[in-house]
Motif scaffolding. Sequence first.
Motif, short mmCIF file in Angstrom:
data_model
loop_
_atom_site.label_atom_id
_atom_site.label_comp_id
_atom_site.label_asym_id
_atom_site.label_seq_id
_atom_site.Cartn_x
_atom_site.Cartn_y
_atom_site.Cartn_z
N LYS A 138 0.83 -1.21 0.00
CA LYS A 138 0.00 0.00 0.00
C LYS A 138 0.85 1.25 0.00
N CYS A 139 1.95 1.21 0.75
CA CYS A 139 2.87 2.35 0.78
C CYS A 139 3.49 2.57 -0.60
N LEU A 140 3.89 1.47 -1.26
CA LEU A 140 4.47 1.57 -2.60
C LEU A 140 3.46 2.13 -3.60
N GLN A 141 2.22 1.62 -3.47
CA GLN A 141 1.18 2.13 -4.37
C GLN A 141 0.96 3.64 -4.18
N SER A 142 0.90 4.08 -2.96
CA SER A 142 0.71 5.51 -2.67
C SER A 142 1.86 6.33 -3.21
N SER A 143 3.08 5.80 -2.99
CA SER A 143 4.27 6.52 -3.44
C SER A 143 4.32 6.62 -4.97
N LEU A 144 3.92 5.51 -5.65
CA LEU A 144 3.90 5.51 -7.12
C LEU A 144 2.88 6.52 -7.66
N HIS A 145 1.68 6.52 -7.09
CA HIS A 145 0.65 7.47 -7.51
C HIS A 145 1.10 8.92 -7.28
N ALA A 146 1.71 9.16 -6.14
CA ALA A 146 2.14 10.53 -5.80
C ALA A 146 3.24 11.01 -6.75
N SER A 147 4.23 10.13 -6.99
CA SER A 147 5.35 10.49 -7.86
C SER A 147 4.86 10.77 -9.28
N LYS A 148 3.90 9.99 -9.77
CA LYS A 148 3.36 10.18 -11.12
C LYS A 148 2.57 11.47 -11.19
N ALA A 149 1.76 11.71 -10.16
CA ALA A 149 0.93 12.91 -10.16
C ALA A 149 1.78 14.17 -10.10
N ASN A 150 2.89 14.11 -9.41
CA ASN A 150 3.77 15.26 -9.25
C ASN A 150 4.81 15.37 -10.35
N HIS A 151 4.74 14.45 -11.34
CA HIS A 151 5.68 14.43 -12.46
C HIS A 151 7.13 14.36 -11.99
N GLU A 152 7.31 13.59 -10.90
CA GLU A 152 8.68 13.39 -10.38
C GLU A 152 9.23 12.11 -10.99
N GLN A 153 9.83 12.27 -12.20
CA GLN A 153 10.24 11.10 -12.97
C GLN A 153 11.33 10.29 -12.25
N GLY A 154 12.26 10.96 -11.65
CA GLY A 154 13.34 10.24 -10.94
C GLY A 154 12.80 9.42 -9.77
N GLN A 155 11.94 10.07 -8.95
CA GLN A 155 11.36 9.38 -7.78
C GLN A 155 10.47 8.23 -8.22
N LEU A 156 9.73 8.47 -9.36
CA LEU A 156 8.85 7.42 -9.87
C LEU A 156 9.66 6.19 -10.31
N TYR A 157 10.81 6.44 -10.93
CA TYR A 157 11.67 5.34 -11.35
C TYR A 157 12.14 4.52 -10.14
N ILE A 158 12.56 5.27 -9.09
CA ILE A 158 13.04 4.58 -7.87
C ILE A 158 11.93 3.76 -7.25
N ASP A 159 10.71 4.32 -7.17
CA ASP A 159 9.58 3.59 -6.57
C ASP A 159 9.23 2.37 -7.39
N MET A 160 9.34 2.46 -8.71
CA MET A 160 9.02 1.31 -9.56
C MET A 160 10.03 0.17 -9.33
N LYS A 161 11.30 0.53 -9.22
CA LYS A 161 12.31 -0.50 -8.99
C LYS A 161 12.10 -1.18 -7.62
N ARG A 162 11.70 -0.36 -6.62
CA ARG A 162 11.39 -0.95 -5.29
C ARG A 162 10.20 -1.89 -5.40
N ALA A 163 9.22 -1.50 -6.19
CA ALA A 163 8.03 -2.34 -6.36
C ALA A 163 8.39 -3.65 -7.07
N GLU A 164 9.28 -3.55 -8.10
CA GLU A 164 9.71 -4.75 -8.80
C GLU A 164 10.46 -5.70 -7.86
N SER A 165 11.27 -5.16 -6.97
CA SER A 165 11.99 -5.97 -5.99
C SER A 165 11.02 -6.68 -5.06
N THR A 166 9.95 -5.95 -4.66
CA THR A 166 8.93 -6.57 -3.79
C THR A 166 8.19 -7.67 -4.53
N LEU A 167 7.89 -7.40 -5.83
CA LEU A 167 7.17 -8.42 -6.61
C LEU A 167 8.00 -9.68 -6.82
#
Length: 482
Positions: A138-167
Amino acid sequence: MCQVHEKEIIKFYCPSHHALGCSDCITLGHRTCKVDYIPEKCVGVADGKEFDDVMQKLGEKLKEASEILKKAKGKGSNINYFNEEIIKAITEFRKEINDWLDLMQKDALNNAEEIRANNNKIIQHVLDKCENMISSIKCLQSSLHASKANHEQGQLYIDMKRAESTLKSDELHEVKETLMHTNMRYSFQRNAELETLFCKKMVFGEIVDHSRHESTKMTKAVDRLIGKENINVKTLSDELDCNITGFAVLNTNKLVLADHFNKKLKLISIENRFVEEKVLDSAPFDIAVMSQDQFAVTMPYIKEILVMTTENNISCARSIKVDKTCYCIDYNQDRLYVDCVSPSSVIVLNTQGDILNNMPLNFLSPRYAPYIAVRKDSKLLYISDCGKNSVVSVSLQGKLTATYKHTDLSRPQGMLLLDDGSLLVCSYYNGTIHKVNGDLKQRKIMYKGEDGDLLQSICHSSRYAEIYVGCIGDHLKVFNTQ
C-alpha cells in the motif's frame, strides 16, 4: 427316666450299641444283646478306673474345646481385621487407577494444548508477514501514484524498482507454503487398549485365600539361578556383623530373618527393602512359618521355641520349652520338626508343644547344628550333616535311607525343598549351591560364589520368583529363578 418310654426308668446299658434303655427298650431293640444291669454294674463305680478315665477324657475334651474356642475368637477378630485390610487395598487400588487416569488425561490435554499453541504461533507468523506485506504494498502504491501525479520522474523510477523488488520476493510464497502445509485438523483417538479393557466384563480384583501360607520350602522346578542383587540387612543398632542363620517368607510379602550374632529378628519388605527389627534376650537360630501371620523361632541357648506373630508388630504369642538344645526347625501338616544336638535327634511336636515323636539320630555328627527339610508328604526328612560334609535322608522311624557326599560339598547348611522333590543345598565353606535329586544320587552345581561367601540359609518367594540366601555378613543374596 427313659426318653423313649417316658414312664419307665433306665435300668440297662447295651455295650454293643452304646445305648442306655429301660426294660421296654431292651425287650424291643436289644433282645439278642448281652446287656448290663445298671443296679449291679454301678456298685463301686465312683472308685473305679473307668470313672477316672472318663473324667480325664472329659478334661482333655474340655481343654480341646477351650483351645478351639480361643482360636475361633482369634479368627473372628482376624476376619474383621483382614476385611478392613481388603477394603483398604481396594480403595487404594481405585485411587491408584484414578491417579493413573488423571495423569494420562493431563498428558493428553497438555499434548493438545502444545499442538494448539504451536499452530497458533504459525498462524500468527503468517498473519504478521501478510499484514507487513500489505502495508508495504500500500505504501508503494501511494508513493507511485504521488510520484506520477507530481511528475517526479526520478522518484517514480526509484519507486518502480522498489516495487519490482517486492514483486520478485519469495516471502509471500513462503508464508503461503507454510499455511498450506500446516495441518489444522486434529481429533482425539481413544486408546484402544483402555477402551477394550473397560468394555470387557471384568472384575476389579479377586480376594485371595491365604489360609495356606506361602511355602518357603516348596517351589517350581529351578533349572538355573541368576544373580540379581544383594539386600543390606544391617541396622544402625547392630553391634556385630549380621549372621543370618535362618529365615522365611511370610504372606505379608516380607522376609523374616534370624540374625544370630545380633540376637535379633528382622522383618524386611520384599518390595521396598525396608527393615524392621525386634531384639531378643537370646540368640535365635532358625525360623519356620506356621500360618499367614505366625512363625516359630528356635532359641538354642535357652532350649526354647518362640511362636511369634506379625499381626501388628513382631511379638511373642507363646513359648514352647524343650529339654534339648534345638537349632533348626521345619513345619509341615501342623507339625514342628526340630533338630537337636548333644545328642543328635529330631523331635516332632504339635503346635501346642506336645512331643509326638522323638527320633535319636546317632549317625549324625553330635557337635554341629544340622539343618532340616521335611518332604511334603511328611514321610521323609532331609538333614544336612555339616560335620561329615553330607546330606542324609531319614524315615520317620529314624532310619537312614540315603546319603549324598561330594568333594564340592563342604559343610552343608540350609536346604530348600523343591516341588519336583529335589533339594537346593548351601555349601558353607566353598560358597556353592548344589541341586540334589530326592534319592540323593544325582547333583548339579547351581551357583559358585566368590571367595569368602559363607552361605548358611535359603528360602524362596513364589510370588516374586526369587530365591534368597543368607550368609555371614550384612547382605542377603537374591537370585532370579526365571
